[in-house]
Scaffold this motif. Structure first.
Motif, PDB file in Angstrom:
ATOM      1  N   LEU A 175      52.790  45.010  30.646  1.00  0.00           N
ATOM      2  CA  LEU A 175      51.597  44.163  30.644  1.00  0.00           C
ATOM      3  C   LEU A 175      51.400  43.422  31.959  1.00  0.00           C
ATOM      4  O   LEU A 175      50.267  43.145  32.351  1.00  0.00           O
ATOM      5  N   SER A 177      51.755  44.530  34.948  1.00  0.00           N
ATOM      6  CA  SER A 177      51.805  45.604  35.935  1.00  0.00           C
ATOM      7  C   SER A 177      50.586  45.546  36.849  1.00  0.00           C
ATOM      8  O   SER A 177      49.505  45.106  36.433  1.00  0.00           O
ATOM      9  N   GLN A 179      48.816  48.002  37.770  1.00  0.00           N
ATOM     10  CA  GLN A 179      47.802  48.910  37.252  1.00  0.00           C
ATOM     11  C   GLN A 179      46.926  48.228  36.199  1.00  0.00           C
ATOM     12  O   GLN A 179      45.692  48.360  36.222  1.00  0.00           O
ATOM     13  N   LEU A 180      47.556  47.525  35.270  1.00  0.00           N
ATOM     14  CA  LEU A 180      46.786  46.869  34.216  1.00  0.00           C
ATOM     15  C   LEU A 180      45.978  45.705  34.786  1.00  0.00           C
ATOM     16  O   LEU A 180      44.844  45.462  34.373  1.00  0.00           O
ATOM     17  N   TYR A 181      46.573  44.993  35.746  1.00  0.00           N
ATOM     18  CA  TYR A 181      45.854  43.897  36.400  1.00  0.00           C
ATOM     19  C   TYR A 181      44.570  44.415  37.049  1.00  0.00           C
ATOM     20  O   TYR A 181      43.490  43.841  36.865  1.00  0.00           O
ATOM     21  N   LEU A 183      42.927  47.125  36.387  1.00  0.00           N
ATOM     22  CA  LEU A 183      42.005  47.637  35.374  1.00  0.00           C
ATOM     23  C   LEU A 183      41.099  46.537  34.838  1.00  0.00           C
ATOM     24  O   LEU A 183      39.879  46.717  34.715  1.00  0.00           O
ATOM     25  N   TRP A 195      42.335  36.724  32.859  1.00  0.00           N
ATOM     26  CA  TRP A 195      43.439  37.677  32.816  1.00  0.00           C
ATOM     27  C   TRP A 195      44.747  36.985  32.463  1.00  0.00           C
ATOM     28  O   TRP A 195      45.488  37.448  31.595  1.00  0.00           O
ATOM     29  N   VAL A 199      46.920  37.852  29.042  1.00  0.00           N
ATOM     30  CA  VAL A 199      48.243  38.464  29.086  1.00  0.00           C
ATOM     31  C   VAL A 199      49.289  37.517  28.506  1.00  0.00           C
ATOM     32  O   VAL A 199      50.225  37.955  27.825  1.00  0.00           O
TER      33      VAL A 199
END
Length: 209
Positions: A175, A177, A179-181, A183, A195, A199
Motif C-alpha cells: 500500500l 508503494s 506505484q500505488l501512490y 496511480l 492519499w 492509506v
C-alpha cells in the motif's frame, strides 16, 4: 523540490553545483523521460558546462543512480532510511496506532518526492539493462524497511491479535508503494492529504484492532 541541503561547510560551492545538476536532472527526467533527456540539456538547465556533469557524476546512468539515492533520502547525507529521525521516532511510539500514523506520514513524504523518479527508473531500466546492476539484486531495501516497521508495530498494544510480521510487512510494502501512490495522486488527481488519510485508514483497518 530541494534535493540537496546547504550546510555552510567547506566545499559548499561544489555541493550547490551538484544540487543544481540533480535538480535539473530530476525535472527533465520526470518531464521528458530518461531516454529523451541529454546531459547537454541537463547542463543547460543547471547553468553548468556539460563537462562539469561528467566530472561530478561520470555518465548519465551514474547521474540517475545518485539522483534516485538522494531523492529517497531527501538530502545528500549518507544516512539510511532506518536511521532517519522520522523512522526512529515512529519506532519509539507506544501504540500500534501511533506508530502507523507516524510511519504513514513519514513514508508519504518520501513518496511525494521519490515516486516520480522511481517511475522514470523503471522505464529507463527497460531500455538500459546496466542500470539494474547499480542496485543490490539479492534483497529489496524498501521491503527491508517495511519489515522492520512491521516487526515493531505488531508487538505494540493495539495491533491486531495474531498478526504476523510478514503479513504486516506485505501490507505496508504494497500500500505504501510508489506505484500505488502514482496511480492515485498522479493518475487520479488525489491530493497528498487525501492519499495519506486513505492509506492510513486502509492500513489501520488491517493492522490495528
Amino acid at each position: 523540490m530541494q534535493l540537496v541541503k546547504s550546510t555552510g561547510k567547506k566545499g559548499e560551492k561544489s555541493r550547490q553545483t551538484r544540487g543544481r545538476i540533480l535538480q535539473a536532472a530530476y525535472e527533465l527526467f520526470v518531464d521528458k523521460g530518461y531516454g529523451a533527456t541529454t546531459l547537454q540539456g541537463i547542463a543547460e538547465r543547471a547553468g553548468v558546462a556539460v563537462q562539469t556533469i561528467y566530472f561530478a557524476f561520470g555518465n548519465k546512468p551514474s547521474l540517475l543512480k545518485e539522483l534516485v539515492d538522494v531523492t529517497i533520502a531527501g538530502d545528500d547525507e549518507p544516512i539510511p532510511t532506518m536511521q532517519r529521525a522520522w523512522f526512529i521516532d515512529a519506532l519509539a511510539t507506544d501504540t500500534a496506532e501511533a506508530h502507523l500514523r507516524a510511519h504513514v506520514r513519514g513514508t508519504c513524504e518520501v513518496l511525494q518526492r521519490v515516486a516520480p523518479i522511481m517511475d522514470v527508473l523503471r522505464a529507463a531500466a527497460a531500455q538500459d539493462l546496466s542500470l539494474a546492476s547499480m542496485w543490490p539484486q539479492d534483497s529489496d531495501p524498501r521491503l527491508e524497511v517495511q519489515t522492520v516497521a512491521a516487526r515493531s508495530l505488531v508487538a505494540k498494544p493495539g495491533a491486531k491479535a495474531d498478526l504476523s510480521v510478514e503479513h504486516a510487512a506485505d501490507l505496508l510494502f504494497g500500500l505504501l508503494s510508489p506505484q500505488l501512490y502514482l496511480l492515485f495522486v498522479r493518475d487520479r488527481g488525489w491530493t497528498q492529504d487525501r492519499w495519506e488519510q486513505w492509506v492510513y485508514d486502509t492500513l489501520h483497518a488491517q493492522l490495528c484492532g
